[in-house]
Design an enzyme around this catalytic site. Structure first.
Site, PDB file in Angstrom:
ATOM      1  N   ASP A 129       3.227  -0.999   8.096  1.00 13.68           N
ATOM      2  CA  ASP A 129       1.877  -1.306   7.607  1.00 13.68           C
ATOM      3  C   ASP A 129       2.002  -2.300   6.466  1.00 13.68           C
ATOM      4  O   ASP A 129       2.189  -1.900   5.308  1.00 13.68           O
ATOM      5  CB  ASP A 129       1.177  -0.040   7.092  1.00 13.68           C
ATOM      6  CG  ASP A 129       0.844   0.950   8.193  1.00 13.68           C
ATOM      7  OD1 ASP A 129      -0.114   0.710   8.932  1.00 13.68           O
ATOM      8  OD2 ASP A 129       1.559   1.972   8.308  1.00 13.68           O
ATOM      9  N   LYS A 172      -7.107  -2.750  13.801  1.00  9.26           N
ATOM     10  CA  LYS A 172      -7.371  -1.325  13.620  1.00  9.26           C
ATOM     11  C   LYS A 172      -8.647  -1.126  12.810  1.00  9.26           C
ATOM     12  O   LYS A 172      -9.057  -2.039  12.059  1.00  9.26           O
ATOM     13  CB  LYS A 172      -6.181  -0.647  12.936  1.00  9.26           C
ATOM     14  CG  LYS A 172      -5.820  -1.174  11.536  1.00  9.26           C
ATOM     15  CD  LYS A 172      -4.531  -0.558  11.042  1.00  9.26           C
ATOM     16  CE  LYS A 172      -4.224  -0.934   9.610  1.00  9.26           C
ATOM     17  NZ  LYS A 172      -2.909  -0.442   9.149  1.00  9.26           N
ATOM     18  N   HIS A 173      -9.391  -0.038  13.010  1.00 10.87           N
ATOM     19  CA  HIS A 173      -9.092   1.154  13.806  1.00 10.87           C
ATOM     20  C   HIS A 173     -10.219   1.318  14.823  1.00 10.87           C
ATOM     21  O   HIS A 173     -11.358   1.604  14.419  1.00 10.87           O
ATOM     22  CB  HIS A 173      -9.019   2.388  12.938  1.00 10.87           C
ATOM     23  CG  HIS A 173      -8.121   2.235  11.718  1.00 10.87           C
ATOM     24  ND1 HIS A 173      -8.498   1.554  10.562  1.00 10.87           N
ATOM     25  CD2 HIS A 173      -6.855   2.672  11.482  1.00 10.87           C
ATOM     26  CE1 HIS A 173      -7.521   1.589   9.673  1.00 10.87           C
ATOM     27  NE2 HIS A 173      -6.495   2.258  10.195  1.00 10.87           N
ATOM     28  N   ARG A 180      -9.549  -2.726   2.136  1.00 12.50           N
ATOM     29  CA  ARG A 180      -8.666  -3.044   3.271  1.00 12.50           C
ATOM     30  C   ARG A 180      -9.423  -3.817   4.345  1.00 12.50           C
ATOM     31  O   ARG A 180      -8.804  -4.396   5.241  1.00 12.50           O
ATOM     32  CB  ARG A 180      -8.088  -1.759   3.856  1.00 12.50           C
ATOM     33  CG  ARG A 180      -7.221  -0.982   2.881  1.00 12.50           C
ATOM     34  CD  ARG A 180      -6.925   0.411   3.397  1.00 12.50           C
ATOM     35  NE  ARG A 180      -6.163   0.373   4.642  1.00 12.50           N
ATOM     36  CZ  ARG A 180      -6.073   1.407   5.470  1.00 12.50           C
ATOM     37  NH1 ARG A 180      -6.708   2.545   5.199  1.00 12.50           N
ATOM     38  NH2 ARG A 180      -5.344   1.301   6.578  1.00 12.50           N
ATOM     39  N   ASP A 195      -3.317   5.773  15.795  1.00 17.21           N
ATOM     40  CA  ASP A 195      -3.017   5.933  14.376  1.00 17.21           C
ATOM     41  C   ASP A 195      -2.045   7.115  14.277  1.00 17.21           C
ATOM     42  O   ASP A 195      -1.785   7.813  15.273  1.00 17.21           O
ATOM     43  CB  ASP A 195      -4.302   6.180  13.592  1.00 17.21           C
ATOM     44  CG  ASP A 195      -4.191   5.757  12.131  1.00 17.21           C
ATOM     45  OD1 ASP A 195      -3.057   5.577  11.642  1.00 17.21           O
ATOM     46  OD2 ASP A 195      -5.237   5.615  11.466  1.00 17.21           O
ATOM     47  N   ARG A 217       4.254  -2.153   2.511  1.00 14.08           N
ATOM     48  CA  ARG A 217       5.489  -1.356   2.582  1.00 14.08           C
ATOM     49  C   ARG A 217       6.711  -2.171   2.151  1.00 14.08           C
ATOM     50  O   ARG A 217       7.713  -1.596   1.743  1.00 14.08           O
ATOM     51  CB  ARG A 217       5.720  -0.840   4.005  1.00 14.08           C
ATOM     52  CG  ARG A 217       4.538  -0.159   4.656  1.00 14.08           C
ATOM     53  CD  ARG A 217       4.037   1.034   3.897  1.00 14.08           C
ATOM     54  NE  ARG A 217       3.025   1.747   4.655  1.00 14.08           N
ATOM     55  CZ  ARG A 217       2.110   2.539   4.141  1.00 14.08           C
ATOM     56  NH1 ARG A 217       2.081   2.717   2.817  1.00 14.08           N
ATOM     57  NH2 ARG A 217       1.223   3.154   4.898  1.00 14.08           N
ATOM     58  N   HIS A 276      -7.116  10.858   7.147  1.00 15.73           N
ATOM     59  CA  HIS A 276      -5.841  11.480   6.819  1.00 15.73           C
ATOM     60  C   HIS A 276      -6.032  12.971   6.528  1.00 15.73           C
ATOM     61  O   HIS A 276      -5.118  13.774   6.750  1.00 15.73           O
ATOM     62  CB  HIS A 276      -5.213  10.826   5.584  1.00 15.73           C
ATOM     63  CG  HIS A 276      -4.709   9.438   5.826  1.00 15.73           C
ATOM     64  ND1 HIS A 276      -5.529   8.335   5.740  1.00 15.73           N
ATOM     65  CD2 HIS A 276      -3.477   8.979   6.160  1.00 15.73           C
ATOM     66  CE1 HIS A 276      -4.814   7.245   6.000  1.00 15.73           C
ATOM     67  NE2 HIS A 276      -3.570   7.608   6.252  1.00 15.73           N
TER      68      HIS A 276
END
Length: 611
Positions: free
Chosen positions: A142, A241-242, A211, A327, A150, A254
């Site tokens: 990601d 996404k998503h 985002r 995901d 990351r 999440h």
């Protein structure tokens, strides 16, 4: 986190010179590959026919693994792997489960430095090609940039999506993805879970927010397409996404199962355009959302497990035939109704190809194997997904040469042309919302002595920080005297009264105070920090370093800017704007509702001052 405002005004608002970085400079032209030929497909079908059922099932999974090395991770990482996966390292994971992909995480110690990442990637590929049926792996991460990254410095860090949306330049957005893609490819990472194609029409969205490129569907669609072109021209599979759209949620998937209440017509108008644009741009992969969308499927199942949504709409209505990836299957949004053994089976039956990061791989892998053996899933259905995955690997050059080199890393990752491009793109995103009495730009002779205070959230690993220190340092380099003072307490953005008093005391004798805020709510003590500083009579410059909605809750600031992130590259750009070294040209890509009446718009999409 802000409380959820009414969306009436927000939904209404949502519908209502570039740095040259060539593919030759990034060394990535060789990775810009064409669609597999008929001969390629025949070769891949023969490869599939040689696979055992266990190898076929493994190709469907993309899994995490702890460690900086494929064969010799640190003892703590070996222990984590044995506890969570039942293997010692990445090589053993591949040998036992034949996984088709591995996802890198900072917290899994996969991304320490560029040479280490390249070596890890090579070790993973070596393990993949040592299998009975040799197949290279698709390594992913990601790397959205902005608040989700990351791979950190010395890799080039670009502005995040909403910052890019503030300038709305297709060329800048394409360049950001092209640079990022070239660097990922040089590290052996050939699938990026970006761009975010969600249209952020809900200011209280707890998981998307900055985002997203913004709240205007067509504008988001243009920038999503530009990023697809940028990533894939650099040899990296982009992932929109998503699906079918996560922009109007009040729950983080999440931790829970969000509900989208849009009608089918609203979905067509608000959520669908970016995904349609991504498909038209030739997107390699699309990621599913763990959310309920009753207008698209009245069954009480998340979209990840919905055949009407993934096959009926995405495959058949939109005509998408690329890879569909879930995901993370470890997220609560997909685990609430079914057990971890049923989720991957139902996802495949819905139309998914790649199963991302199940919480317990042995449970998921054996469940899919059992479903094929007992006839619940036909083997030819599995073969269809594997062919899509292998075609993607072919497009990204993995069958031709899956390995990378330190030399390739050194001539691509964090090179000066990329860093210059990041700075230039970033300074075109800073948005000026308030400038009472033309306080900005600051006059270095008359307003030289500055205090920088405010919240210091933890930056994505390797992206720098803390923000107040970075901003003060940038201003010093521009000729000011600047002192940094954090008002955070650990991970808490809201200052204590003691911290506020200290900031007020430090402001005495200063020519101006710059105060950074982070997601200001109605009850946040960050409001008191700004108003208390303003009461000192020292001019206050407010900087919203995440969501641009903070200005609706702030009083007393004579100037206010939005940076959309607190990473170094965006804070340095804000410093140049404050100092007059760059003009603020960013415009709001989302409407900002009033703090006292969220049905009313304080600043509309497209608002932004300059000087």
């Amino acid at each position: 986190m802000t409380s959820r405002p009414s969306r009436r005004a927000v939904l209404a608002g949502a519908t209502a010179a570039t740095a040259a970085v060539s593919l030759a400079a990034t060394g990535s032209a060789a990775h810009a590959l064409s669609t597999p030929s008929q001969a390629d497909r025949q070769r891949l079908r023969r490869l599939i026919s040689r696979m055992s059922l266990e190898e076929k099932v493994g190709q469907l999974f993309v899994m995490r693994v702890f460690g900086h090395s494929a064969t010799d991770p640190d003892p703590a990482d070996v222990a984590s792997n044995q506890k969570e996966i039942g293997v010692k390292n990445a090589a053993e994971l591949i040998a036992r489960y034949h996984v088709g992909g591995i996802i890198y995480f900072t917290w899994a110690h996969n991304t320490r430095d560029p040479h280490q990442i390249a070596d890890l990637s090579n070790g993973i590929q070596k393990a993949g090609l040592a299998q009975p049926t040799p197949v290279p792996l698709l390594i992913s991460t990601d790397q959205e940039h902005g608040i989700v990254a990351r791979v950190g410095a010395p890799a080039t860090l670009m502005p995040g999506a909403m910052a890019l949306g503030a300038h709305a330049s297709r060329e800048d957005t394409r360049i950001a993805a092209r640079v990022a893609g070239a660097e990922l490819a040089a590290l052996g990472i050939r699938q990026n879970y970006a761009p975010v194609a969600d249209v952020n029409v809900n200011p209280a969205n707890p998981v998307i927010g900055v985002r997203s490129f913004g709240a205007a569907p067509e504008a988001v669609a243009r920038l999503v397409a530009a990023q697809v072109e940028g990533y894939q021209s650099s040899g990296v599979a982009a992932t929109a996404k998503h699906f079918p759209g996560h922009g109007d949620t009040a729950v983080d998937s999440h931790y829970g199962l969000p509900l989208i209440t849009h009608s089918r017509e609203q979905w067509e108008r608000l959520d669908a355009p970016p995904f349609k644009a991504a498909i038209a741009a030739g997107i390699d992969s699309i990621m599913t959302a763990h959310l309920l969308f009753p207008a698209l499927d009245p069954a009480d199942d998340p979209a990840t497990l919905s055949r009407p949504i993934l096959t009926g709409i995405l495959r058949e209505k939109l005509g998408y035939d690329g890879v569909v990836v879930t995901d993370s299957l470890g997220m609560a949004g997909v685990r609430q109704k079914y057990g971890d053994d049923r989720v991957p089976v139902l996802a495949l039956k819905a139309g998914v190809d790649q199963l991302l990061n199940p919480p317990v791989l042995s449970v998921a892998w054996n469940a899919v194997l059992k479903a094929v053996r007992n006839g619940e899933i036909e083997e030819k259905r599995i073969d269809e997904s594997i062919l899509r995955i292998l075609e993607l690997k072919t497009r990204r050059g993995l069958f031709r040469d899956p390995y990378v080199t330190h030399k390739g890393v050194d001539r691509t990752v964090g090179i000066r042309p990329h860093l210059v491009a990041a700075d230039r793109v970033s300074e075109r995103t800073t948005t000026l919302l308030v400038n009472t009495g033309r306080l900005l730009p600051l006059n270095r002779r008359k307003q030289r002595n500055l205090l920088v205070v405010g919240v210091d959230p933890a930056a994505p690993s390797g992206t720098g920080g803390p923000p107040t220190t970075v901003l003060a340092k940038a201003l010093k380099e521009l000729g000011f005297t600047a002192t940094a003072l954090s008002t955070s307490t650990g991970s808490r953005p809201d200052p204590t009264q003691e911290k506020i008093d200290a900031a007020v005391a430090a402001a005495k004798g200063k020519d101006a105070v710059i105060v950074a805020t982070y997601n200001v709510s109605a009850k946040s003590s960050q409001r008191s920090l700004v108003s208390s500083l303003a009461e000192t009579g020292v001019p206050v410059i407010h900087l919203a370093i995440r969501n641009p909605y903070d200005i609706a809750r702030i009083t007393g600031a004579r100037a206010s800017l939005a940076t959309y992130s607190w990473t170094d590259v965006e804070l340095r750009a804000a410093a140049r704007v404050i100092a007059g070294r760059a003009r603020p040209v960013g415009k709001l890509p989302v409407p900002v509702p009033r703090g006292d009446d969220p049905d009313q718009v304080l600043y509309p999409i497209g608002y932004g001052l300059s000087y």
